[in-house]
Design a protein around this motif. Structure first.
Motif, PDB file in Angstrom:
ATOM      1  N   LEU A 124       0.850  -1.190   0.000  1.00 42.80           N
ATOM      2  CA  LEU A 124       0.000   0.000   0.000  1.00 42.80           C
ATOM      3  C   LEU A 124       0.885   1.239   0.000  1.00 42.80           C
ATOM      4  O   LEU A 124       1.936   1.262   0.668  1.00 42.80           O
ATOM      5  CB  LEU A 124      -0.911   0.037   1.232  1.00 42.80           C
ATOM      6  N   GLY A 125       0.446   2.275  -0.726  1.00 42.92           N
ATOM      7  CA  GLY A 125       1.246   3.484  -0.754  1.00 42.92           C
ATOM      8  C   GLY A 125       0.606   4.594  -1.562  1.00 42.92           C
ATOM      9  O   GLY A 125      -0.604   4.618  -1.803  1.00 42.92           O
ATOM     10  N   ILE A 126       1.450   5.526  -1.975  1.00 40.03           N
ATOM     11  CA  ILE A 126       1.049   6.698  -2.745  1.00 40.03           C
ATOM     12  C   ILE A 126       1.866   6.757  -4.026  1.00 40.03           C
ATOM     13  O   ILE A 126       3.089   6.561  -4.000  1.00 40.03           O
ATOM     14  CB  ILE A 126       1.267   8.000  -1.940  1.00 40.03           C
ATOM     15  N   THR A 127       1.195   7.050  -5.136  1.00 38.49           N
ATOM     16  CA  THR A 127       1.849   7.200  -6.436  1.00 38.49           C
ATOM     17  C   THR A 127       1.752   8.645  -6.900  1.00 38.49           C
ATOM     18  O   THR A 127       0.683   9.263  -6.823  1.00 38.49           O
ATOM     19  CB  THR A 127       1.194   6.286  -7.485  1.00 38.49           C
ATOM     20  N   LEU A 128       2.859   9.182  -7.395  1.00 33.49           N
ATOM     21  CA  LEU A 128       2.851  10.446  -8.124  1.00 33.49           C
ATOM     22  C   LEU A 128       2.967  10.105  -9.606  1.00 33.49           C
ATOM     23  O   LEU A 128       3.984   9.537 -10.036  1.00 33.49           O
ATOM     24  CB  LEU A 128       4.002  11.345  -7.698  1.00 33.49           C
ATOM     25  N   ARG A 129       1.918  10.409 -10.366  1.00 30.75           N
ATOM     26  CA  ARG A 129       1.899  10.093 -11.797  1.00 30.75           C
ATOM     27  C   ARG A 129       2.174  11.353 -12.608  1.00 30.75           C
ATOM     28  O   ARG A 129       1.491  12.363 -12.464  1.00 30.75           O
ATOM     29  CB  ARG A 129       0.557   9.490 -12.212  1.00 30.75           C
ATOM     30  N   GLN A 130       3.172  11.257 -13.475  1.00 34.07           N
ATOM     31  CA  GLN A 130       3.546  12.381 -14.328  1.00 34.07           C
ATOM     32  C   GLN A 130       3.147  12.076 -15.770  1.00 34.07           C
ATOM     33  O   GLN A 130       3.737  11.217 -16.429  1.00 34.07           O
ATOM     34  CB  GLN A 130       5.052  12.629 -14.244  1.00 34.07           C
ATOM     35  N   TYR A 131       2.101  12.756 -16.252  1.00 36.13           N
ATOM     36  CA  TYR A 131       1.706  12.651 -17.657  1.00 36.13           C
ATOM     37  C   TYR A 131       2.567  13.594 -18.489  1.00 36.13           C
ATOM     38  O   TYR A 131       2.801  14.743 -18.112  1.00 36.13           O
ATOM     39  CB  TYR A 131       0.231  13.016 -17.840  1.00 36.13           C
ATOM     40  N   GLU A 146       0.963  17.036 -16.551  1.00 33.05           N
ATOM     41  CA  GLU A 146       0.508  17.177 -15.172  1.00 33.05           C
ATOM     42  C   GLU A 146       1.148  16.095 -14.306  1.00 33.05           C
ATOM     43  O   GLU A 146       1.416  14.985 -14.778  1.00 33.05           O
ATOM     44  CB  GLU A 146      -1.012  17.036 -15.078  1.00 33.05           C
ATOM     45  N   THR A 147       1.366  16.415 -13.044  1.00 31.53           N
ATOM     46  CA  THR A 147       1.776  15.432 -12.042  1.00 31.53           C
ATOM     47  C   THR A 147       0.674  15.336 -11.001  1.00 31.53           C
ATOM     48  O   THR A 147       0.323  16.345 -10.372  1.00 31.53           O
ATOM     49  CB  THR A 147       3.105  15.827 -11.378  1.00 31.53           C
ATOM     50  N   LEU A 148       0.116  14.134 -10.828  1.00 31.43           N
ATOM     51  CA  LEU A 148      -1.075  13.942 -10.004  1.00 31.43           C
ATOM     52  C   LEU A 148      -0.832  12.843  -8.968  1.00 31.43           C
ATOM     53  O   LEU A 148      -0.229  11.813  -9.285  1.00 31.43           O
ATOM     54  CB  LEU A 148      -2.273  13.559 -10.891  1.00 31.43           C
ATOM     55  N   PRO A 149      -1.315  13.020  -7.729  1.00 33.67           N
ATOM     56  CA  PRO A 149      -1.171  11.985  -6.701  1.00 33.67           C
ATOM     57  C   PRO A 149      -2.281  10.946  -6.806  1.00 33.67           C
ATOM     58  O   PRO A 149      -3.433  11.275  -7.088  1.00 33.67           O
ATOM     59  CB  PRO A 149      -1.283  12.775  -5.400  1.00 33.67           C
TER      60      PRO A 149
END
Length: 231
Positions: A124-131, A146-149
């Protein structure tokens, strides 16, 4: 080239610290079907699209320090082309050219809550996604940068004595009127020689409102197949 350098560097680091660090890596091909609805200040359009097969990769570093999260880096190429029914500057077009690039890189910090207990594994965790892509309809192109959590979960179950495991990944974001749901179901086989194979199905659905001056909905769903390494 960048992906190869990252993988090579991490493999060297893992081998040098084999009793401290664990490393997993994967690379393969993702072949989705795609559809698109998009609007910006000039253009609105909808399209069924032919998606190109793209490369995906993933690298994860794990360590024995409980309070510090592990790190996973993943990337996917998603591009598609088609024709759209579009409205451009007030004029309608029935066969407007359309293309979309939803390629992205994920940086995930996660904890292993279960690690082989009764053959169960759970991260389990958090992702920072960079489009780093774009949407283009009728030659009107809008960059999507964009960078979205996102929330991240990855459950797996091992099948004892076979090297097989079954599970998946879920990444999810919802805020205001926007959402992203990225779900994978995967079967993995780890051979006695480090290199194994994997295959599964992934659905990547985005519904973004006023992101990078763009409203966009796209559903990209299809199969993937690749190889994995576990050190």
């Amino acid at each position: 080239m960048k992906h190869t350098l990252i993988l090579g560097t991490l493999l060297i680091a893992a081998n040098a610290n084999a009793d401290v660090l664990g490393l997993t890596a994967e690379v393969g091909s993702y072949s989705p079907d795609a559809d698109l609805w998009a609007a910006d200040t000039n253009t609105t359009g909808t399209s069924d699209m032919d998606a190109d097969s793209g490369i995906y990769y993933g690298i994860a570093l794990e360590h024995p320090i409980p309070v510090i999260p592990n790190l996973r880096i993943q990337g996917t190429e998603i591009t598609a082309d088609g024709t759209a029914t579009a409205t451009y500057n007030g004029s309608s077009y029935s066969n407007a050219a359309a293309s979309i690039d939803l390629s992205h890189t994920d940086f995930t910090l996660y904890y292993e809550l279960l690690d082989g207990l009764f053959w169960l594994n759970l991260d389990l965790g958090i992702t920072l996604r960079q489009y780093d892509g774009y949407v283009e309809i009728s030659n009107d192109r809008t960059d999507l940068s964009e960078t979205l959590p996102m929330l991240y979960a990855s459950p797996f179950i091992d099948i004892p004595g076979t090297g097989l495991s079954i599970g998946g990944e879920i990444k999810y974001l919802s805020y205001d009127d926007s959402s992203i749901t990225d779900t994978s179901i995967k079967v993995k086989w780890e051979s006695p020689f480090l290199v194994g194979i994997e295959a599964g199905y992934r659905q990547h659905e985005i519904d973004l409102v006023d992101v990078s001056d763009l409203d966009v909905y796209s559903d990209n769903s299809g199969v993937f197949i690749g190889i994995n390494i576990d050190i």
